[in-house]
Each structure stands twice: as C-alpha cells, then as structure tokens.
Design a protein around this motif. Structure first.
Motif, PDB file in Angstrom:
ATOM      1  N   UNK A 124      21.700  -8.162  -6.513  1.00 58.19           N
ATOM      2  CA  UNK A 124      21.568  -9.077  -5.381  1.00 58.19           C
ATOM      3  C   UNK A 124      22.145  -8.424  -4.128  1.00 58.19           C
ATOM      4  N   UNK A 125      21.415  -8.580  -3.033  1.00 63.07           N
ATOM      5  CA  UNK A 125      21.801  -7.953  -1.783  1.00 63.07           C
ATOM      6  C   UNK A 125      21.161  -6.605  -1.548  1.00 63.07           C
ATOM      7  N   UNK A 126      20.547  -6.054  -2.573  1.00 61.81           N
ATOM      8  CA  UNK A 126      19.918  -4.745  -2.466  1.00 61.81           C
ATOM      9  C   UNK A 126      18.538  -4.805  -1.848  1.00 61.81           C
ATOM     10  N   UNK A 127      17.882  -3.648  -1.825  1.00 61.96           N
ATOM     11  CA  UNK A 127      16.569  -3.522  -1.186  1.00 61.96           C
ATOM     12  C   UNK A 127      15.595  -2.789  -2.102  1.00 61.96           C
ATOM     13  N   UNK A 128      14.329  -3.100  -1.916  1.00 57.79           N
ATOM     14  CA  UNK A 128      13.236  -2.378  -2.565  1.00 57.79           C
ATOM     15  C   UNK A 128      12.072  -2.325  -1.589  1.00 57.79           C
ATOM     16  N   UNK A 129      11.242  -1.299  -1.728  1.00 65.53           N
ATOM     17  CA  UNK A 129      10.005  -1.239  -0.961  1.00 65.53           C
ATOM     18  C   UNK A 129       8.838  -1.117  -1.921  1.00 65.53           C
ATOM     19  N   UNK A 130       7.964  -2.096  -1.875  1.00 64.31           N
ATOM     20  CA  UNK A 130       6.750  -2.078  -2.682  1.00 64.31           C
ATOM     21  C   UNK A 130       5.623  -1.419  -1.905  1.00 64.31           C
ATOM     22  N   UNK A 131       4.773  -0.713  -2.630  1.00 64.54           N
ATOM     23  CA  UNK A 131       3.596  -0.090  -2.034  1.00 64.54           C
ATOM     24  C   UNK A 131       2.351  -0.564  -2.762  1.00 64.54           C
ATOM     25  N   UNK A 132       1.241  -0.608  -2.046  1.00 66.54           N
ATOM     26  CA  UNK A 132      -0.039  -0.986  -2.633  1.00 66.54           C
ATOM     27  C   UNK A 132      -1.096  -0.054  -2.060  1.00 66.54           C
ATOM     28  N   UNK A 133      -1.587   0.846  -2.904  1.00 66.91           N
ATOM     29  CA  UNK A 133      -2.600   1.806  -2.473  1.00 66.91           C
ATOM     30  C   UNK A 133      -3.985   1.217  -2.707  1.00 66.91           C
ATOM     31  N   UNK A 134      -4.787   1.185  -1.648  1.00 70.24           N
ATOM     32  CA  UNK A 134      -6.140   0.634  -1.736  1.00 70.24           C
ATOM     33  C   UNK A 134      -7.166   1.766  -1.744  1.00 70.24           C
ATOM     34  N   UNK A 135      -8.205   1.597  -2.551  1.00 73.86           N
ATOM     35  CA  UNK A 135      -9.298   2.567  -2.582  1.00 73.86           C
ATOM     36  C   UNK A 135     -10.605   1.829  -2.803  1.00 73.86           C
ATOM     37  N   UNK A 136     -11.701   2.533  -2.566  1.00 74.04           N
ATOM     38  CA  UNK A 136     -13.003   1.902  -2.700  1.00 74.04           C
ATOM     39  C   UNK A 136     -13.497   1.426  -1.350  1.00 74.04           C
ATOM     40  N   UNK A 137     -14.095   0.251  -1.313  1.00 74.77           N
ATOM     41  CA  UNK A 137     -14.677  -0.304  -0.089  1.00 74.77           C
ATOM     42  C   UNK A 137     -13.581  -0.932   0.768  1.00 74.77           C
ATOM     43  N   UNK A 138     -12.682  -0.103   1.264  1.00 77.14           N
ATOM     44  CA  UNK A 138     -11.513  -0.619   1.985  1.00 77.14           C
ATOM     45  C   UNK A 138     -11.859  -1.176   3.360  1.00 77.14           C
ATOM     46  N   UNK A 139     -13.031  -0.833   3.890  1.00 81.26           N
ATOM     47  CA  UNK A 139     -13.401  -1.391   5.201  1.00 81.26           C
ATOM     48  C   UNK A 139     -13.618  -2.890   5.110  1.00 81.26           C
ATOM     49  N   UNK A 140     -13.833  -3.383   3.880  1.00 81.55           N
ATOM     50  CA  UNK A 140     -13.985  -4.820   3.702  1.00 81.55           C
ATOM     51  C   UNK A 140     -12.664  -5.548   3.542  1.00 81.55           C
ATOM     52  N   UNK A 141     -11.583  -4.818   3.502  1.00 85.18           N
ATOM     53  CA  UNK A 141     -10.256  -5.412   3.273  1.00 85.18           C
ATOM     54  C   UNK A 141      -9.626  -5.767   4.604  1.00 85.18           C
ATOM     55  N   UNK A 142     -10.109  -6.851   5.217  1.00 78.11           N
ATOM     56  CA  UNK A 142      -9.616  -7.201   6.540  1.00 78.11           C
ATOM     57  C   UNK A 142      -8.296  -7.939   6.506  1.00 78.11           C
ATOM     58  N   UNK A 143      -7.947  -8.462   5.359  1.00 77.89           N
ATOM     59  CA  UNK A 143      -6.714  -9.217   5.213  1.00 77.89           C
ATOM     60  C   UNK A 143      -6.034  -8.753   3.934  1.00 77.89           C
ATOM     61  N   UNK A 144      -4.746  -8.482   4.014  1.00 79.76           N
ATOM     62  CA  UNK A 144      -4.007  -8.048   2.831  1.00 79.76           C
ATOM     63  C   UNK A 144      -2.736  -8.867   2.714  1.00 79.76           C
ATOM     64  N   UNK A 145      -2.304  -9.070   1.487  1.00 83.10           N
ATOM     65  CA  UNK A 145      -1.152  -9.943   1.269  1.00 83.10           C
ATOM     66  C   UNK A 145      -0.417  -9.568  -0.008  1.00 83.10           C
ATOM     67  N   UNK A 146       0.811 -10.053  -0.072  1.00 82.51           N
ATOM     68  CA  UNK A 146       1.612  -9.953  -1.282  1.00 82.51           C
ATOM     69  C   UNK A 146       1.830 -11.366  -1.827  1.00 82.51           C
ATOM     70  N   UNK A 147       1.665 -11.482  -3.136  1.00 79.64           N
ATOM     71  CA  UNK A 147       1.954 -12.709  -3.851  1.00 79.64           C
ATOM     72  C   UNK A 147       2.949 -12.386  -4.949  1.00 79.64           C
ATOM     73  N   UNK A 148       3.574 -13.402  -5.494  1.00 81.48           N
ATOM     74  CA  UNK A 148       4.486 -13.177  -6.608  1.00 81.48           C
ATOM     75  C   UNK A 148       4.396 -14.358  -7.580  1.00 81.48           C
TER      76      UNK A 148
END
Length: 124
Positions: free
Chosen positions: A14-38
């Motif tokens: 608790x109190x620490x940090x993390x950085x998540x990454x999400x690499x996109x490939x394929x038809x990425x020009x269609x990815x106009x909106x991106x989000x994180x869910x949990x």
C-alpha cells in the motif's frame, strides 16, 4: 480486429506505484477510444480511466482521481496507466479495452469491442 496485450501488473505494498502498459496491434486506426477496466473477485467489472486518441481527453472514476494517470503513446500504439498511492482496494485484474464509442472518453464497457487478457494487480 485489434489485439491488446497488457503488462506491468504485480504485487506492491500500500502506498506504492505500478505502471500498466497495453500494446495495441492490428487495425489500430479504429481504436479511437481506449480505457482501463478492473475486476476484483466477486465484484462487477469497473471502469477506471479512459482517453480519446484524437484529443487526449481523459476521464477517471472517482476512486482513482488524483492517484492514477492514463496516457497513450500514439506512435507506439501503447496505452499506459500510472498508478500511485495504491490501496488494497485497488487489487483486481486490470483490463485494457478499445473501440469506437459515439462519445469518448467513456467508461461504458458495452461500448468497447476489443479487450486484452488482463494483468493482475495486488496491493497488500
């Protein structure tokens, strides 16, 4: 189609940090909106943060405002989630998602077409 691959999850105190990454490939020009869910065990999926690719506008759920930052490197087609001041209640599987919802940013999960496999974040 768009393929999404998350990374960066792990265990942190608790109190620490993390950085998540999400690499996109394929038809990425269609990815106009991106989000994180949990999704935590026994709980419904929750929207965390979203960003519009075009203007980099962002939206956060109240519980992470001031602690999490969503960003996207358009050249690298990679979405990030910088998570600071982590709390035990942030423990969940984190998923990256993308799509073309009529309004972005949004955390309406039904409007996202493509999802990653998830990365686990555990805060103790």
């Amino acid at each position: 189609h768009v393929q999404l691959v998350e990374s960066g999850g792990g265990s942190v105190q608790a109190g620490g940090s993390l950085r998540l990454s999400c690499a996109a490939s394929g038809y990425t020009s269609g990815a106009t909106c991106m989000a994180w869910f949990r999704q935590a065990p026994g709980k419904e999926r929750e929207g965390v943060a979203a960003t519009a690719t075009a203007d980099r506008s962002t939206f956060y759920t109240d519980s992470v405002k001031g602690r999490f930052t969503i960003s996207k490197d358009n050249a690298a087609n990679t979405l990030y989630l910088q998570m600071n001041a982590l709390k035990p209640e942030d423990t969940a599987m984190y998923y990256c998602a993308t799509g073309r919802p009529p309004v972005c940013p949004t955390l309406r999960s039904a409007q996202f077409n493509y999802w990653g496999q998830g990365t686990q974040v555990t805060v103790s």
